[in-house]
Design an enzyme around this catalytic site. Structure first.
Site, PDB file in Angstrom:
ATOM      1  N   HIS A 228      43.371 -13.712  12.129  1.00 32.29           N
ATOM      2  CA  HIS A 228      43.597 -12.798  11.025  1.00 32.29           C
ATOM      3  C   HIS A 228      44.111 -13.520   9.802  1.00 32.29           C
ATOM      4  CE1 HIS A 228      43.819  -9.127   8.852  1.00 32.29           C
ATOM      5  NE2 HIS A 228      44.925  -9.596   8.327  1.00 32.29           N
ATOM      6  N   TYR A 232      43.173 -14.023   5.260  1.00 39.82           N
ATOM      7  CA  TYR A 232      43.982 -14.122   4.046  1.00 39.82           C
ATOM      8  C   TYR A 232      43.869 -15.494   3.408  1.00 39.82           C
ATOM      9  CZ  TYR A 232      45.638  -9.522   5.016  1.00 39.82           C
ATOM     10  OH  TYR A 232      45.671  -8.184   5.231  1.00 39.82           O
ATOM     11  N   HIS A 379      32.369  -3.659   7.472  1.00 39.48           N
ATOM     12  CA  HIS A 379      33.688  -3.810   6.851  1.00 39.48           C
ATOM     13  C   HIS A 379      33.860  -5.191   6.221  1.00 39.48           C
ATOM     14  CE1 HIS A 379      38.020  -4.375   6.491  1.00 39.48           C
ATOM     15  NE2 HIS A 379      37.917  -5.389   7.320  1.00 39.48           N
ATOM     16  N   PHE A 380      33.583  -6.254   6.999  1.00 41.15           N
ATOM     17  CA  PHE A 380      33.977  -7.549   6.430  1.00 41.15           C
ATOM     18  C   PHE A 380      32.973  -8.115   5.443  1.00 41.15           C
ATOM     19  CE2 PHE A 380      32.636  -9.105  10.791  1.00 41.15           C
ATOM     20  CZ  PHE A 380      31.472  -9.734  10.376  1.00 41.15           C
ATOM     21  N   HIS A 381      31.802  -7.481   5.309  1.00 40.74           N
ATOM     22  CA  HIS A 381      30.972  -7.896   4.173  1.00 40.74           C
ATOM     23  C   HIS A 381      31.523  -7.336   2.863  1.00 40.74           C
ATOM     24  CE1 HIS A 381      28.100  -9.288   7.173  1.00 40.74           C
ATOM     25  NE2 HIS A 381      27.688 -10.096   6.239  1.00 40.74           N
ATOM     26  N   ARG A 442      27.177  -4.581  17.231  1.00 39.90           N
ATOM     27  CA  ARG A 442      26.993  -5.740  16.372  1.00 39.90           C
ATOM     28  C   ARG A 442      26.509  -6.903  17.230  1.00 39.90           C
ATOM     29  NH1 ARG A 442      32.940  -8.454  15.293  1.00 39.90           N
ATOM     30  NH2 ARG A 442      31.680 -10.031  14.234  1.00 39.90           N
ATOM     31  N   ARG A 443      26.201  -8.007  16.603  1.00 42.69           N
ATOM     32  CA  ARG A 443      25.885  -9.257  17.289  1.00 42.69           C
ATOM     33  C   ARG A 443      24.788  -9.107  18.329  1.00 42.69           C
ATOM     34  NH1 ARG A 443      31.789 -12.051  18.299  1.00 42.69           N
ATOM     35  NH2 ARG A 443      31.814 -13.125  16.326  1.00 42.69           N
TER      36      ARG A 443
HETATM   37  C1  HEM Z   1      22.785 -12.689   1.614  1.00 38.41           C
HETATM   38  C2  HEM Z   1      23.811 -11.978   1.922  1.00 38.41           C
HETATM   39  C3  HEM Z   1      24.162 -11.592   3.340  1.00 38.41           C
HETATM   40  C4  HEM Z   1      23.404 -10.916   4.264  1.00 38.41           C
HETATM   41  C5  HEM Z   1      22.007 -10.357   4.075  1.00 38.41           C
HETATM   42  C6  HEM Z   1      24.184 -10.837   5.488  1.00 38.41           C
HETATM   43  C7  HEM Z   1      23.766 -10.214   6.658  1.00 38.41           C
HETATM   44  C8  HEM Z   1      24.477 -10.172   7.835  1.00 38.41           C
HETATM   45  C9  HEM Z   1      24.133  -9.395   8.993  1.00 38.41           C
HETATM   46  C10 HEM Z   1      22.916  -8.485   9.113  1.00 38.41           C
HETATM   47  C11 HEM Z   1      25.095  -9.623   9.924  1.00 38.41           C
HETATM   48  C12 HEM Z   1      25.252  -8.926  11.261  1.00 38.41           C
HETATM   49  C13 HEM Z   1      24.584  -9.505  12.404  1.00 38.41           C
HETATM   50  C14 HEM Z   1      24.944  -8.901  13.727  1.00 38.41           C
HETATM   51  O1  HEM Z   1      26.113  -8.540  14.005  1.00 38.41           O
HETATM   52  O2  HEM Z   1      24.022  -8.803  14.548  1.00 38.41           O
HETATM   53  C15 HEM Z   1      26.025 -10.560   9.378  1.00 38.41           C
HETATM   54  C16 HEM Z   1      27.144 -11.061  10.038  1.00 38.41           C
HETATM   55  C17 HEM Z   1      28.132 -11.815   9.432  1.00 38.41           C
HETATM   56  N1  HEM Z   1      28.203 -12.175   8.090  1.00 38.41           N
HETATM   57 FE1  HEM Z   1      26.809 -11.813   6.692  1.00 38.41          FE
HETATM   58  N2  HEM Z   1      25.390 -11.453   5.278  1.00 38.41           N
HETATM   59  C18 HEM Z   1      25.416 -11.920   3.978  1.00 38.41           C
HETATM   60  C19 HEM Z   1      26.455 -12.585   3.350  1.00 38.41           C
HETATM   61  C20 HEM Z   1      27.626 -12.969   3.965  1.00 38.41           C
HETATM   62  C21 HEM Z   1      28.717 -13.626   3.306  1.00 38.41           C
HETATM   63  C22 HEM Z   1      28.753 -14.031   1.842  1.00 38.41           C
HETATM   64  C23 HEM Z   1      29.670 -13.853   4.253  1.00 38.41           C
HETATM   65  C24 HEM Z   1      31.026 -14.526   4.154  1.00 38.41           C
HETATM   66  C25 HEM Z   1      31.434 -15.281   3.205  1.00 38.41           C
HETATM   67  C26 HEM Z   1      29.167 -13.337   5.502  1.00 38.41           C
HETATM   68  C27 HEM Z   1      29.836 -13.396   6.705  1.00 38.41           C
HETATM   69  C28 HEM Z   1      29.366 -12.887   7.891  1.00 38.41           C
HETATM   70  C29 HEM Z   1      30.069 -13.014   9.153  1.00 38.41           C
HETATM   71  C30 HEM Z   1      31.407 -13.719   9.368  1.00 38.41           C
HETATM   72  C31 HEM Z   1      29.289 -12.346  10.113  1.00 38.41           C
HETATM   73  C32 HEM Z   1      29.618 -12.140  11.579  1.00 38.41           C
HETATM   74  C33 HEM Z   1      28.987 -13.131  12.458  1.00 38.41           C
HETATM   75  C34 HEM Z   1      29.284 -12.833  13.896  1.00 38.41           C
HETATM   76  O3  HEM Z   1      29.271 -11.652  14.290  1.00 38.41           O
HETATM   77  O4  HEM Z   1      29.556 -13.798  14.612  1.00 38.41           O
HETATM   78  N3  HEM Z   1      27.925 -12.796   5.295  1.00 38.41           N
HETATM   79  N4  HEM Z   1      25.646 -10.868   8.084  1.00 38.41           N
HETATM   80 CU   LIG Z   2      42.478  -9.029  11.088  1.00 36.80          CU
END
Ligand code: HEM
Ligand SMILES: [Cu+2]
Lengths: 558, 186
Positions: A228, A232, A379-381, A442-443
């Site tokens: 967490h 931050y 949420h985290f996006h 998710r995932r």
């Molecule tokens: C082009 C822009 C982006 C798109 C289209 C995108 C799309 C996605 C999608 C669809 C997932 C979910 C996948 C799943 O749970 O099956 C995901 C997960 C994630 N995204 Fe993005 N994202 C974008 C930008 C970002 C940015 C800028 C960050 C952080 C700086 C970010 C951090 C994450 C993280 C940490 C996960 C989780 C990975 C996991 O579950 O292990 N994303 N993203």
């Molecule tokens: Cu947290």
């Protein structure tokens, strides 16, 4: 004269960090786009579902861990150098942390991308929350360990500059940019203790085969000790921009110096003890500690609300300086045609929305409703994916000219970019939240269960899928615009002595009104450690008391 | 003069950007809020749920379902999934005789598979691996084109009709969404 002319050495270091950050952003963003199309079944031609975890790990690690860390390093080099008015103390040391982090990042990336090579034994499809039972190639863990050690050295570099500055200025208050940097790094030192113990003590020996059995709860708990606070660590640099630079971009000045310092202190104190709130569904943690984590998590809303107040007040002051009037009419007087301002402001608005879904995540009982659903990425996006990432992109439009001595090119494209990000992210995140409420996990590349149809509260699954895919596509376009503007300006922007107005005015309520105790780093660091010990000592002791490598221990506390 | 012009065009662009970039998001969120409140307060939850069609009616076969249920020897699907490793994409099917006391071999074959891509795959190049004999349990795998998923199987089985006579009975087995699972050990 701008930054590069005054501090050519620091400018070079900051630029090197930015290059790495933007390459990670490009690759990670592409993966995100591919995932969004794949899991919605809109287009699946890029790869098969078996490779999804590899891509998802690449996306999470490259964006959430690498892009952020390197950008933050560049930003802090700029801020420390500028506010203390001195170049890095020893360039060999400075470049060695940069290269250590870079080597680590390359190792981790090779391990991840190995998963796309047929028959490769090098793989790391363990996601960016890398705890057992998923196991990666040792190169992945060792690479990440190097990144962390490099970041510790970077922090030491900034403390070094501060001590030298202090020796020459014994009676001055810590300049606000340096203050925010140092407190962010203090928090980083506290929380990375957990990560270091997990990676070096457990994961590396396990992935090398030196130990074969591992208690699953211990590495999870150590990870979330870090997990967490790391959010931050991403967010505070965005706050740094909102506090120190955004007021100026909106035509005014920071509202209050002491509020800013108080906020950073609260984050130092509370960021780490709340880690259990990621383990609400873990059977091994007793409900009492979960409750403690929930209470502190809701407390930590406070500094964010203070930030909301201070930043909006600063913006209002700016707008009134520009002739704004009325209760709300002043909003129209803000510089909505300045890419750097628009990006930061929209990022801030999205963060407020992220705060709302965050409160739901934080509440132990409601969390069950959305745990591990696509709601969580929704949420985290909003938080790291926009509040942090869009702020970083936007402030690049203001920093890059200072670091390169070149004017920004393609200002129109740069202006479209943050609006496009805001639109794309609203679409993607809104649908992710709604799909999560219907139970979509998710995932996973295959978000259906057999013999079961999701029942959305309203709307249809098909409509949500398309909304995610279209949102993801708009985000990708926005990202391409950003990269295009950056590369073009960096290589071919018009050279100038003053490529951007880089003056930062003094706060409205300045440091003379700030109590001196706020600058007492030893006091706050000590308190932070104490709170961590209170939160973690007992459960961690219970987990290790019957042997660190013995799985199947009793629930804690038993 | 031209300064003023570019100033005006910037103003226009900002207007469009604010309307599309902020207006549309605000609209989307307002609609979400409206719908949420609407469903909670004004719509009976039962109504909301019964709008969907009945899941059972359209469901295809999956793990745990029985084949040839109107015949003498009934067969249970105990495994039905896509197994994926880094570069391979295989369909796996495991069948068990429903009659646990029976000592008979399972006389059953997959004649062909109809895939999502509308391709047909012949099933006969496969030989079952006999997992156990009482009750009879067999297992088979088919390599599929990357990313493709079977939608329907054509299965036939030799069913006893009298003491020594058997007859070949065929069944079309429309499949439910086949789970895709990652095989870490391969
Ligand atoms: C082009 C822009 C982006 C798109 C289209 C995108 C799309 C996605 C999608 C669809 C997932 C979910 C996948 C799943 O749970 O099956 C995901 C997960 C994630 N995204 Fe993005 N994202 C974008 C930008 C970002 C940015 C800028 C960050 C952080 C700086 C970010 C951090 C994450 C993280 C940490 C996960 C989780 C990975 C996991 O579950 O292990 N994303 N993203
Ligand atoms: Cu947290």
């Amino acid at each position: 004269m701008t930054f590069i002319h005054k501090y050519p050495k620091a400018a070079k270091v900051a630029k090197a960090n930015f290059i790495v950050a933007f390459i990670a952003l490009a690759i990670g963003g592409l993966f995100g786009f591919v995932q969004a199309l794949h899991r919605t079944n809109v287009f699946r031609g890029f790869f098969n579902s078996g490779e999804y975890y590899t891509l998802l790990t690449g996306h999470g690690v490259l964006l959430a861990l690498i892009f952020t860390t390197f950008f933050i390093a560049g930003l802090f080099v700029w801020g420390v150098t500028r506010s203390l008015d001195r170049e890095p103390e020893n360039l060999t040391f400075t470049w060695s942390w940069f290269w250590l982090m870079t080597i680590g990042l390359v190792m981790a990336t090779i391990a991840i991308l190995g998963g796309l090579v047929p028959d490769s034994s090098i793989r790391a499809a363990v996601l960016y929350t890398f705890y057992p039972p998923l196991q990666a190639h040792p190169m992945f863990y060792i690479g990440l360990a190097l990144v962390v050690v490099g970041s510790w050295m970077a922090g030491a570099d900034w403390f070094w500059s501060y001590r030298k500055w202090r020796a020459e200025n014994p009676n001055e208050r810590i300049p606000i940019l340096a203050f925010m940097t140092l407190f962010t790094m203090l928090m980083w030192y506290v929380c990375t203790i957990g990560l270091a113990l997990e990676v070096v003590g457990l994961l590396i020996p396990w992935s090398l085969g030196w130990v074969t059995e591992i208690e699953p709860l211990l590495p999870r708990t150590l990870f979330w000790f870090f997990g967490h606070a790391v959010v931050y660590f991403w967010l505070l640099p965005a706050y740094y921009v909102w506090y120190a630079i955004l007021p100026k971009l909106s035509g005014g000045r920071l509202f209050s110096d002491s509020m800013t310092r108080i906020v950073f202190i609260i984050f130092l104190l509370l960021s780490t003890p709340v880690g259990y709130h990621h383990q609400y569904a873990d059977a091994g943690i007793s409900v009492g500690f979960k409750f403690y984590a929930m209470a502190t998590t809701l407390l930590i809303l406070l500094p964010s609300l203070i930030t909301l107040f201070t930043v909006v007040a600063s913006m209002e002051h700016g707008a009134r300086q520009r002739g704004g009037k009325g209760y709300l009419k002043w909003i129209g007087k803000l510089p909505w045609d300045s890419p750097a301002f628009v990006g930061c402001a929209l990022a801030g608005i999205m963060f407020a929305a992220g705060g709302f879904s965050g409160m739901i995540n934080a509440s132990m009982n409601i969390n069950v409703l959305i745990h591990n659903t696509i709601w969580v990425p929704g949420h985290f996006h909003l938080t790291v994916g926009t509040a942090v990432a869009l702020t970083f992109m936007a402030i690049t439009y203001w920093l890059l000219p200072q670091l390169t001595g070149r004017k920004l090119k393609y200002k129109t494209l740069a202006l479209i970019q943050p609006y496009a990000w805001f639109l794309g992210m609203t679409l993607m995140s809104n649908a992710m939240h709604r799909a999560g409420l219907a139970g979509v996990p998710r995932r996973t590349a295959e978000p259906e269960y057999s013999g079961f149809d999701f029942e959305p509260i309203f709307g249809t699954m098909t409509e949500m899928k398309w909304q995610i895919a279209i949102g993801g596509t708009i985000l990708m376009i926005s990202l391409i615009l950003f990269l295009w503007v950056v590369v073009a300006s960096w290589l071919a922007g018009e050279k100038s002595d003053k490529p951007v107005d880089d003056y930062i005015p003094e706060p409205l309520s300045g440091v003379e009104h700030t109590p001196a105790i706020l600058d007492n780093m030893k006091l706050w660091f000590g308190l932070a450690l104490l709170l961590v010990v209170l939160a973690y000592a007992f459960p961690l002791w219970e987990m290790v008391a019957d042997g660190i490598f013995s799985p199947g221990a009793l629930p804690r506390p038993s | 003069m031209s300064e003023e012009k570019s100033d005006n065009s910037t103003k226009k662009l900002v207007k469009i950007l604010v309307i599309v970039g902020i207006g549309v998001p605000v609209l989307v969120e307002l609609m979400t809020l409206f719908n949420l409140i609407n469903v909670q307060i004004f719509e009976d939850e039962k109504d909301a749920n019964s709008q969907g069609f009945d899941v059972e009616d359209v469901r295809g076969f999956g793990e745990g379902d029985t084949l040839f249920s109107d015949q003498a020897s009934v067969v249970v699907i105990d495994e039905l999934r896509i197994k994926v490793s880094a570069q391979e994409w295989r369909f796996a099917l495991g069948l068990t005789s429903a009659d646990s006391s029976s000592q008979d071999e399972l006389e059953i074959s997959v004649d062909s598979l109809s895939l999502q891509s509308k391709k047909m795959l012949s099933g006969d190049n496969n030989s079952w691996e006999v997992k156990q004999s009482a009750p009879a349990q067999v297992y088979g795998e088919w390599i599929l084109p990357n990313g493709d998923i079977p939608t329907k199987l054509f299965i036939s089985s030799d069913q006893k009709t009298g003491k020594d006579s058997t007859k070949k009975v065929s069944q079309e087995v429309p499949l439910d969404k086949v789970p895709v699972r990652y095989n870490q050990n391969q």
